[in-house]
Scaffold this motif. Structure first.
Motif, PDB file in Angstrom:
ATOM      1  N   ASN A  85      36.057  13.432 -68.287  1.00 11.85           N
ATOM      2  CA  ASN A  85      36.306  14.777 -67.747  1.00 11.85           C
ATOM      3  C   ASN A  85      35.246  15.763 -68.218  1.00 11.85           C
ATOM      4  O   ASN A  85      34.772  16.600 -67.433  1.00 11.85           O
ATOM      5  CB  ASN A  85      37.693  15.261 -68.151  1.00 11.85           C
ATOM      6  CG  ASN A  85      38.797  14.459 -67.499  1.00 11.85           C
ATOM      7  OD1 ASN A  85      38.579  13.748 -66.527  1.00 11.85           O
ATOM      8  ND2 ASN A  85      39.994  14.562 -68.045  1.00 11.85           N
ATOM      9  N   ARG A  86      34.862  15.680 -69.479  1.00 12.59           N
ATOM     10  CA  ARG A  86      33.833  16.590 -70.007  1.00 12.59           C
ATOM     11  C   ARG A  86      32.469  16.304 -69.375  1.00 12.59           C
ATOM     12  O   ARG A  86      31.703  17.219 -69.087  1.00 12.59           O
ATOM     13  CB  ARG A  86      33.769  16.493 -71.526  1.00 12.59           C
ATOM     14  CG  ARG A  86      35.039  17.050 -72.173  1.00 12.59           C
ATOM     15  CD  ARG A  86      34.937  17.178 -73.660  1.00 12.59           C
ATOM     16  NE  ARG A  86      33.982  18.233 -74.001  1.00 12.59           N
ATOM     17  CZ  ARG A  86      33.326  18.283 -75.146  1.00 12.59           C
ATOM     18  NH1 ARG A  86      33.512  17.364 -76.074  1.00 12.59           N
ATOM     19  NH2 ARG A  86      32.466  19.261 -75.394  1.00 12.59           N
ATOM     20  N   LEU A  87      32.165  15.028 -69.161  1.00 10.84           N
ATOM     21  CA  LEU A  87      30.902  14.672 -68.511  1.00 10.84           C
ATOM     22  C   LEU A  87      30.860  15.192 -67.074  1.00 10.84           C
ATOM     23  O   LEU A  87      29.844  15.735 -66.638  1.00 10.84           O
ATOM     24  CB  LEU A  87      30.703  13.153 -68.527  1.00 10.84           C
ATOM     25  CG  LEU A  87      30.342  12.535 -69.871  1.00 10.84           C
ATOM     26  CD1 LEU A  87      30.509  11.025 -69.833  1.00 10.84           C
ATOM     27  CD2 LEU A  87      28.924  12.918 -70.281  1.00 10.84           C
ATOM     28  N   ILE A  88      31.958  15.031 -66.365  1.00  8.75           N
ATOM     29  CA  ILE A  88      32.035  15.535 -64.985  1.00  8.75           C
ATOM     30  C   ILE A  88      31.789  17.040 -64.966  1.00  8.75           C
ATOM     31  O   ILE A  88      31.041  17.564 -64.132  1.00  8.75           O
ATOM     32  CB  ILE A  88      33.402  15.181 -64.350  1.00  8.75           C
ATOM     33  CG1 ILE A  88      33.479  13.675 -64.084  1.00  8.75           C
ATOM     34  CG2 ILE A  88      33.644  15.986 -63.071  1.00  8.75           C
ATOM     35  CD1 ILE A  88      34.847  13.171 -63.698  1.00  8.75           C
ATOM     36  N   GLU A  89      32.375  17.731 -65.919  1.00  4.96           N
ATOM     37  CA  GLU A  89      32.217  19.186 -66.002  1.00  4.96           C
ATOM     38  C   GLU A  89      30.778  19.581 -66.311  1.00  4.96           C
ATOM     39  O   GLU A  89      30.190  20.429 -65.634  1.00  4.96           O
ATOM     40  CB  GLU A  89      33.160  19.741 -67.061  1.00  4.96           C
ATOM     41  CG  GLU A  89      33.139  21.242 -67.162  1.00  4.96           C
ATOM     42  CD  GLU A  89      34.120  21.755 -68.204  1.00  4.96           C
ATOM     43  OE1 GLU A  89      33.751  22.706 -68.912  1.00  4.96           O
ATOM     44  OE2 GLU A  89      35.212  21.198 -68.319  1.00  4.96           O
ATOM     45  N   ILE A  90      30.176  18.962 -67.327  1.00  2.00           N
ATOM     46  CA  ILE A  90      28.815  19.349 -67.746  1.00  2.00           C
ATOM     47  C   ILE A  90      27.777  18.993 -66.671  1.00  2.00           C
ATOM     48  O   ILE A  90      26.789  19.694 -66.511  1.00  2.00           O
ATOM     49  CB  ILE A  90      28.445  18.740 -69.114  1.00  2.00           C
ATOM     50  CG1 ILE A  90      27.201  19.419 -69.708  1.00  2.00           C
ATOM     51  CG2 ILE A  90      28.166  17.266 -69.033  1.00  2.00           C
ATOM     52  CD1 ILE A  90      27.487  20.582 -70.543  1.00  2.00           C
TER      53      ILE A  90
END
Length: 137
Positions: free
Chosen positions: A127-132
């Protein structure tokens, strides 16, 4: 001088529960991350489309490495989504290929040149990778 050091230590003790952004910057080993769209497994794309160098950005990729767990007996037949170049303090670099999962699903990563070892990345890190990467739109 001793009085000053005691005062500094007291402030660090009081503020420790709130985090130490200066210490985080000094302690984070990843300095820069370059991301390229991948086309073929085993071939690294040097044409970076995105570059990250701020602490909050590189921490996502550092967390990706720290939270990954080796998984056995998996063979990936599709091309990776992204090629990642992580630059560490001291100039050392490592290359990875990332198969990015869907939101709330795990992802997988391999160190470039080590296709025989696959690592699973947990859902929260995906989820954090998708966001960044700006893919949550």
């Amino acid at each position: 001088m001793d009085k000053m050091m005691k005062w500094v230590d007291a402030i660090r003790t009081i503020t420790a529960p709130f985090g130490d952004p200066i210490g985080e910057i000094e302690n984070e080993e990843v300095e820069r991350v370059m991301v390229a769209e991948s086309s073929v497994r085993g071939t690294f794309n040097p044409e970076a489309a995105l570059e990250f160098h701020e602490l909050s950005q590189v921490q996502v990729f550092a967390e990706m490495l720290r939270s990954s767990e080796e998984i056995e007996y998996i063979e990936i037949e599709v091309a990776p989504d992204f090629d990642l170049l992580l630059q560490f303090k001291g100039g050392e670099q490592e290359r990875y290929q990332l198969w990015l999962g869907q939101p709330n699903r795990p992802s997988v990563i391999t160190k470039f040149g080590r296709d025989d070892v696959v690592y699973k990345i947990p859902e929260h890190t995906t989820n954090r990778l998708i966001e960044i990467l700006g893919l949550n739109t």
